[in-house]
Design a protein around this motif. Structure first.
Motif, PDB file in Angstrom:
ATOM      1  N   ARG A 159       0.823  -1.213   0.000  1.00  0.00           N
ATOM      2  CA  ARG A 159       0.000   0.000   0.000  1.00  0.00           C
ATOM      3  C   ARG A 159       0.855   1.260   0.000  1.00  0.00           C
ATOM      4  O   ARG A 159       0.390   2.337  -0.386  1.00  0.00           O
ATOM      5  CB  ARG A 159      -0.917   0.004   1.222  1.00  0.00           C
ATOM      6  CG  ARG A 159      -2.021  -1.048   1.161  1.00  0.00           C
ATOM      7  CD  ARG A 159      -2.823  -1.064   2.438  1.00  0.00           C
ATOM      8  NE  ARG A 159      -1.998  -1.431   3.598  1.00  0.00           N
ATOM      9  CZ  ARG A 159      -2.448  -1.520   4.844  1.00  0.00           C
ATOM     10  NH1 ARG A 159      -3.719  -1.236   5.103  1.00  0.00           N
ATOM     11  NH2 ARG A 159      -1.647  -1.877   5.823  1.00  0.00           N
ATOM     12  N   LEU A 162       6.726   5.889  -4.890  1.00  0.00           N
ATOM     13  CA  LEU A 162       6.970   6.232  -6.298  1.00  0.00           C
ATOM     14  C   LEU A 162       6.733   7.714  -6.563  1.00  0.00           C
ATOM     15  O   LEU A 162       7.504   8.355  -7.287  1.00  0.00           O
ATOM     16  CB  LEU A 162       6.081   5.380  -7.196  1.00  0.00           C
ATOM     17  CG  LEU A 162       6.512   3.917  -7.357  1.00  0.00           C
ATOM     18  CD1 LEU A 162       5.410   3.090  -8.016  1.00  0.00           C
ATOM     19  CD2 LEU A 162       7.802   3.829  -8.178  1.00  0.00           C
ATOM     20  N   HIS A 220       4.309   1.566 -14.683  1.00  0.00           N
ATOM     21  CA  HIS A 220       3.296   2.583 -14.968  1.00  0.00           C
ATOM     22  C   HIS A 220       3.757   3.958 -14.515  1.00  0.00           C
ATOM     23  O   HIS A 220       3.551   4.959 -15.209  1.00  0.00           O
ATOM     24  CB  HIS A 220       1.985   2.207 -14.281  1.00  0.00           C
ATOM     25  CG  HIS A 220       1.318   1.021 -14.896  1.00  0.00           C
ATOM     26  ND1 HIS A 220       0.395   0.246 -14.229  1.00  0.00           N
ATOM     27  CD2 HIS A 220       1.444   0.473 -16.132  1.00  0.00           C
ATOM     28  CE1 HIS A 220      -0.014  -0.722 -15.027  1.00  0.00           C
ATOM     29  NE2 HIS A 220       0.608  -0.611 -16.174  1.00  0.00           N
ATOM     30  N   ALA A 221       4.408   4.004 -13.347  1.00  0.00           N
ATOM     31  CA  ALA A 221       4.913   5.288 -12.860  1.00  0.00           C
ATOM     32  C   ALA A 221       5.988   5.834 -13.792  1.00  0.00           C
ATOM     33  O   ALA A 221       6.028   7.034 -14.086  1.00  0.00           O
ATOM     34  CB  ALA A 221       5.456   5.133 -11.442  1.00  0.00           C
ATOM     35  N   SER A 276       3.423  -1.582 -11.232  1.00  0.00           N
ATOM     36  CA  SER A 276       3.234  -0.246 -10.651  1.00  0.00           C
ATOM     37  C   SER A 276       4.430   0.646 -10.955  1.00  0.00           C
ATOM     38  O   SER A 276       4.275   1.831 -11.289  1.00  0.00           O
ATOM     39  CB  SER A 276       3.023  -0.361  -9.136  1.00  0.00           C
ATOM     40  OG  SER A 276       1.825  -1.051  -8.831  1.00  0.00           O
ATOM     41  N   LEU A 289       3.614   1.589  -1.758  1.00  0.00           N
ATOM     42  CA  LEU A 289       4.408   1.663  -2.977  1.00  0.00           C
ATOM     43  C   LEU A 289       4.087   2.908  -3.803  1.00  0.00           C
ATOM     44  O   LEU A 289       4.987   3.591  -4.292  1.00  0.00           O
ATOM     45  CB  LEU A 289       4.176   0.404  -3.820  1.00  0.00           C
ATOM     46  CG  LEU A 289       4.963   0.288  -5.125  1.00  0.00           C
ATOM     47  CD1 LEU A 289       6.461   0.372  -4.864  1.00  0.00           C
ATOM     48  CD2 LEU A 289       4.618  -1.023  -5.828  1.00  0.00           C
ATOM     49  N   ALA A 290       2.804   3.242  -3.911  1.00  0.00           N
ATOM     50  CA  ALA A 290       2.409   4.403  -4.714  1.00  0.00           C
ATOM     51  C   ALA A 290       3.007   5.691  -4.154  1.00  0.00           C
ATOM     52  O   ALA A 290       3.519   6.534  -4.907  1.00  0.00           O
ATOM     53  CB  ALA A 290       0.890   4.504  -4.782  1.00  0.00           C
ATOM     54  N   ALA A 297       2.646  -7.545  -9.799  1.00  0.00           N
ATOM     55  CA  ALA A 297       1.820  -6.359  -9.560  1.00  0.00           C
ATOM     56  C   ALA A 297       2.676  -5.163  -9.159  1.00  0.00           C
ATOM     57  O   ALA A 297       2.476  -4.041  -9.647  1.00  0.00           O
ATOM     58  CB  ALA A 297       0.784  -6.655  -8.477  1.00  0.00           C
ATOM     59  N   ALA A 298       3.656  -5.391  -8.282  1.00  0.00           N
ATOM     60  CA  ALA A 298       4.522  -4.293  -7.844  1.00  0.00           C
ATOM     61  C   ALA A 298       5.385  -3.786  -8.999  1.00  0.00           C
ATOM     62  O   ALA A 298       5.584  -2.576  -9.168  1.00  0.00           O
ATOM     63  CB  ALA A 298       5.391  -4.751  -6.681  1.00  0.00           C
TER      64      ALA A 298
END
Length: 351
Positions: free
Chosen positions: A225, A231, A260-261, A257, A227-228, A253-254
């Motif tokens: 949670r 980033l 995508h960032a 992320s 991680l966002a 999944a990580a």
């Protein structure tokens, strides 16, 4: 005349018999020498990972003629079941009819040349196994090795020579790849977990040896949670992102992320797996199971010749690294990259 001919025939037959005996003696001597010097490789496997299966396949295929190959598979509970022993041969039909035997993992023959454990579960079992023969622990992540070093007294005993082959290239190789692709950039952003500290330290040491030194920006994500937020903090301070081979790099999944960032900010993402490149990373320095199998054999030879006899494991990162590039991502970022082969050669030179 007939007597002369008969004498000549007798002489020729005698010489043929002598030659045949000499040839037979040489053959027996060669076979005895081969038997005396034949290497024995015992391979322990504790999982069904495809990369590990490919690694073992390359080990088996590279066995020297006359050598012995024994595969021991561990059950989920850690029990051992020895598989048939294979004797490598240059003649396929002789190899197919080679003698078969089984033996317990708990006892090792005195003439065993090398034991090789593939993956973390097999490494733990191998360290608990009594014996003095050299031991190679292969296909381990850096974090696997750090966990073994902290929890396994057998790794610290010093009564046997132990080599450790990490499955990932060194951080210096990863930075060399980034330098070859982005020669004018120095700021590398990393999101790590608390367990990743050994990798972060290795990365920071490699960064300090850069010319000029790399600027490593690290943010920690205690859980998924977080991680966002990590980033959002590290991306504005970075010219590129690097995915470590840790809990983030091992999580699809990580990793997505991070990708995508990076894509949202126009930053290239580097890593240590082909999967990352296929999923949208720009490039990765990786080592194939075939390369790792060859390096594992060389590491075993080093141990057999006396390396690692000071009580400390002989640890090697994967080498040589092979570069994988996502051409589509490079085009989207406006980058013109050298060919994968050229980048691989550059890494070899810098190493």
């Amino acid at each position: 005349m007939f007597v002369a001919v008969n004498l000549l025939i007798s002489l020729l037959r005698k010489r043929r018999r002598q030659g045949a005996c000499a040839a037979l003696a040489l053959l027996c001597t060669a076979q005895l020498a081969a038997g005396a010097s034949a290497a024995e490789l015992t391979v322990l496997v504790g999982d069904e990972l495809s990369a590990h299966a490919e690694f073992v396949q390359h080990l088996r295929a590279s066995q020297e003629p006359g050598s012995r190959f024994e595969l021991v598979r561990l059950s989920a509970g850690g029990a051992e079941a020895a598989q048939p022993v294979e004797t490598a041969s240059s003649e396929p039909e002789r190899s197919a009819n080679a003698g078969v035997r089984t033996r317990s993992l708990r006892t090792a023959p005195a003439n065993a040349a090398l034991t090789l454990a593939v993956g973390a579960p097999a490494a733990r079992a191998a360290l608990e196994r009594p014996g003095q023969q050299p031991l190679v622990l292969a296909m381990l992540s850096r974090l696997d090795y750090e966990s073994l070093r902290a929890s396994s007294p057998a790794l610290k005993r010093g009564d046997r020579r132990v080599g450790v082959l990490l499955r990932d290239p060194a951080m210096a190789d990863q930075l060399a790849l980034i330098g070859a692709v982005l020669p004018q950039k120095q700021r590398i952003g990393v999101v790590a977990t608390l367990e990743s500290e050994p990798l972060v330290r290795e990365l920071q040491r490699a960064a300090q040896n850069g010319n000029p030194p790399w600027d490593i920006q690290v943010e920690y994500a205690p859980d998924a949670r977080s991680l966002a937020g990590a980033l959002r903090s590290v991306v504005p301070r970075s010219d590129a992102l690097l995915v470590l081979p840790d809990l983030i790099g091992d999580s699809q999944a990580a990793t997505l992320s991070v990708l995508h960032a990076g894509a949202g900010a126009g930053l290239p993402v580097f890593g240590a797996s082909e999967g990352l490149v296929r999923s949208g990373g720009l490039a990765a320095a990786v080592s194939t199971p075939a390369q790792l199998a060859q390096q594992a054999r060389l590491l075993g030879q080093k141990l057999a010749s006396g390396a690692g006899s000071n009580g400390n494991p002989l640890v090697e990162s994967a080498a040589p690294a092979t570069v994988r590039v996502n051409v589509t991502v490079a085009r989207g970022l406006g980058l013109r990259l050298p060919e994968e082969r050229e980048l691989t050669e550059r890494l070899t030179v810098t190493r």
